[in-house]
Every structure is written in C-alpha cells, then in structure tokens.
Enzyme design. Sequence first.
Site, mmCIF file in Angstrom:
data_model
loop_
_atom_site.group_PDB
_atom_site.id
_atom_site.type_symbol
_atom_site.label_atom_id
_atom_site.label_comp_id
_atom_site.label_asym_id
_atom_site.label_seq_id
_atom_site.Cartn_x
_atom_site.Cartn_y
_atom_site.Cartn_z
ATOM 1 N N SER A 1 115.216 18.881 -18.623
ATOM 2 C CA SER A 1 115.562 18.084 -17.441
ATOM 3 C C SER A 1 116.904 18.496 -16.834
ATOM 4 O O SER A 1 117.031 19.618 -16.381
ATOM 5 C CB SER A 1 115.529 16.598 -17.803
ATOM 6 O OG SER A 1 115.485 15.826 -16.643
ATOM 7 N N ASP B 1 117.394 18.179 -9.878
ATOM 8 C CA ASP B 1 117.867 18.574 -11.206
ATOM 9 C C ASP B 1 117.020 19.757 -11.697
ATOM 10 O O ASP B 1 116.207 20.299 -10.935
ATOM 11 C CB ASP B 1 117.834 17.378 -12.178
ATOM 12 C CG ASP B 1 116.417 16.933 -12.508
ATOM 13 O OD1 ASP B 1 115.531 17.150 -11.659
ATOM 14 O OD2 ASP B 1 116.201 16.376 -13.595
ATOM 15 N N ASP C 1 114.399 20.250 -13.569
ATOM 16 C CA ASP C 1 112.930 20.237 -13.532
ATOM 17 C C ASP C 1 112.391 19.517 -12.299
ATOM 18 O O ASP C 1 111.170 19.337 -12.171
ATOM 19 C CB ASP C 1 112.343 19.644 -14.815
ATOM 20 C CG ASP C 1 112.703 18.186 -15.016
ATOM 21 O OD1 ASP C 1 113.760 17.768 -14.511
ATOM 22 O OD2 ASP C 1 111.934 17.463 -15.668
ATOM 23 N N ASP D 1 112.186 16.524 -11.243
ATOM 24 C CA ASP D 1 111.594 15.188 -11.152
ATOM 25 C C ASP D 1 112.563 14.275 -10.392
ATOM 26 O O ASP D 1 112.183 13.215 -9.921
ATOM 27 C CB ASP D 1 111.208 14.614 -12.527
ATOM 28 C CG ASP D 1 112.348 14.538 -13.507
ATOM 29 O OD1 ASP D 1 113.399 15.180 -13.272
ATOM 30 O OD2 ASP D 1 112.204 13.825 -14.518
#
Length: 433
Positions: A90, A228, A230, A232
Amino acid sequence: MKLFGSSGMRALFNKELLATAFRVGLAVGRNYPNIIIAGDTRTSGDAMKHAVISGLLASGAYCQDAGVAPTPTLAYAAREFDAGVMITASHNPPEYNGIKLFNPDGSSFNSAQQEMVEGMVLAESYDVADWEKTGRSGVFQGAIENHVKAILSNFPSHLNIRVVVDAGGGAASEVTPRLLEELGCKVVTLNCRPDGFFPRGSEPVASNLKELCNSVKESGAAVGIAHDGDADRMMAVDEKGLFISGDVMLAILAKAVGARDMVTTLDASMAIDDMGLNIRRTKIGDTFVSEELKKGGDFGGETSGAWIFPAISLCPDGIYAAAQIAALAAENKLSELADAVPVYPLFRGSISSKGLEMRRLQADLLSLKPVSVGNADGIKLDFNDGWLLVRPSGTEPKIRITAEAKTELRARELFDACLGVIEKSADSGVKAN
Ligand code: MG
C-alpha cells in the site's frame, strides 16, 4: 503472532516475507481454486508474486496473472474468480511488500477469512497436491482495460480541463493518466514512472504533495490528483494549489455521487452529519467501511483517501475517485466546493497508557456527561456540540485522544477535560497496583 493487520499483510522484503508468501499461496489455493493475482510497481513485486503463484499451483489451484495493476483494478477483476491476491504494501516505503486478499465483490477478506489463512500458515497445516493434480498459471489480459471501461461509462467524455496526476511512482502511474485522457482531459504527469522507486512519500498526505501543489499552480490545472503505491487511495489539490483535507473530500464526494445512505468511520468530522444523509459509522479502517457496505449503502469513505463506490466494487477505488473529482472540477471550482464544507476545530493528542484500564476509564469519563457512549473502536463520547474519541494505540503504549466541536473553545475544553480524567484514572490505576 499475527500475519494480517486490518488491511492485509505488510513487512520489509526479506527471505521470511518471501517464504511466508509461498505459504500464503498454499493456504489460499486450498480454499479458493481459481485465483487472479496482480502487483504494484515495487521492485520485489515479481519475486513476491511468483512465490505466491508457486504456492497456489502447488496446492492444486489455478491462477491468472494480471501483471502490474492498481489494487482496485485487481479487486474489480476478481469478480470472475474465487478470490483475488494483490502484492502490495500500500503506502509503505518501497522496501516493503505485502499481500492483500479480495473477495469477488471487491471487499477485502474479512477477519474470519484472514484468520483461516493465517491459522493454516502458522500451523503449517497445508500440503502440496499430488503430482498429477497441481495447478496451472496463465496470463490475464485486459484487467486495466475492463476497469477503465467500467469507470468511463459513468462520466461524460469531454471534460476539457487540465489535470496534474501524481501517482507517486505507484500502480496508477499509467492507468489514471490514460483514463483522464479518455475523459477528454489534458494530463500533466508527475512522478508517473513505474520503476518501483517511489520519488515521494507514498501516502497521499499534504506534506508529501508539495510538488503537486506547485505543479497545479504553475500549469493552471483545474485539479491535482494523487495516489498511494497501490492506488486504492486518491487525494486532490484544488485549482489554487491547496490540498483538500480528507474530511472535506468526504463531503464533496458524497454530494457528487448523490449519496443518501453512506458509511464512514467514527473519527470522520461531524461536518458530514450536517448534510442530512443517513450515515452509519464503523471502526477506523477502510475494510470495516467496505464490510458495512455489504448491508447496503451508496457511498463509503475513510478520510485517509479511501473512497468506495458500491455500484462498481466494494474495494476503495482511487481510479474511479480520480475520474469523479475530475468530472467535478470540469463543472466547478474545487476551492469553492471545498470552502462550502464546514470545518470544525479538531484537536488530537496522545498520553501514556500506563496504569489505565479501559473499563474503569470509561466509567470515569461519564463524569463529562456525554449524551451517548459507543464502543465500536475504543470509547466514543458524543455531546450535543461535539465528540471525543479515546482509543489505545495499536503500535505504542499510548492512548490517543481526538476532540471535535463546533467552536475552538469547546473543542479545547473537551480535549483538556478528557486529558484530566485520563490522568486521574491512570493515577488511581497505578496506586491500585
Ligand atoms: Mg493503499
């Protein structure tokens, strides 16, 4: 030992993490025979991904590799499989990596599912399949195309604004610019080289986005968009180059999607309560918002930048959110939308938890005369003109305190009164021991 936190597993990349990845593959493959996998841009991504794939195939499962993709793209593609595996840490620094697991509806594995995988890994209660029953892997084509296509169908395609995209070198480096170009935007890219070396702090917070703020001002863009590692998460900068806070973004997006029945976390500002919507609040963490949305709701969000649009998926979708904020910026000045959201004074702090016992502390806090007390996550005290949240830190021997009220004076008064009660409660706890 716990492998999974509230949002998957994350650790520094080393031989232990790699060995665990193989075992997670073995455990997941035993229970979910048809898997899709993808990873973000981290340099250790391929090594991690192949370790998981090896475990999956050895357990007898089948696996399709979607390559490098954002987490919400993988979660969207999981609808055709038994589960999705995302290799990402993440917003942790690039030397970290980890694993997030998804259901076909885009929601993260819940705690029961995670505990099942974790239990098998820790007890080594898995096995490899017989030689004639091992699985096969293949390449999954079109995960990004499918996700982009699903998003495009919700927005007009002639936005005709300039947008700066700062993907932080993460998984959205190519996807978000491409999506916005298809929506008719002129896209300026910043930190969109997907080489696995994040050029800025990966979390989309104001302190990491100064370059984006400057670039928006210099280029005369209508909006700046940040993700960020990834993707999401999505946060934005208005046309004046000012970072829009998570609480303001929650209200702006709720209005933009026409939400009537939404879910957020219990630490979100009471500004959202002023909108007259049906709001359910959960424990802090976007996975809890996602879980609650399974019971219904048209929008969910956590002020860290995780926005969930249930019409498309139950995974926080930074890519969809990027299209949504661009569509808004094409019609409005984002600074004006942001200014229209009330900002209430909020104080945050922490204090040592030595001597504290939460049940006794809760009884002691009743002296502040709240109108209601909740225990979804720590102790939440509601007052007619504000609220207090008192919760133990997950990582340090500390108690974290948040106070919000309609006036600064009242927020400060609540914060100080709470601190006083905690100190007294800790004191009596230390004496009792
Ligand atoms: Mg993330």
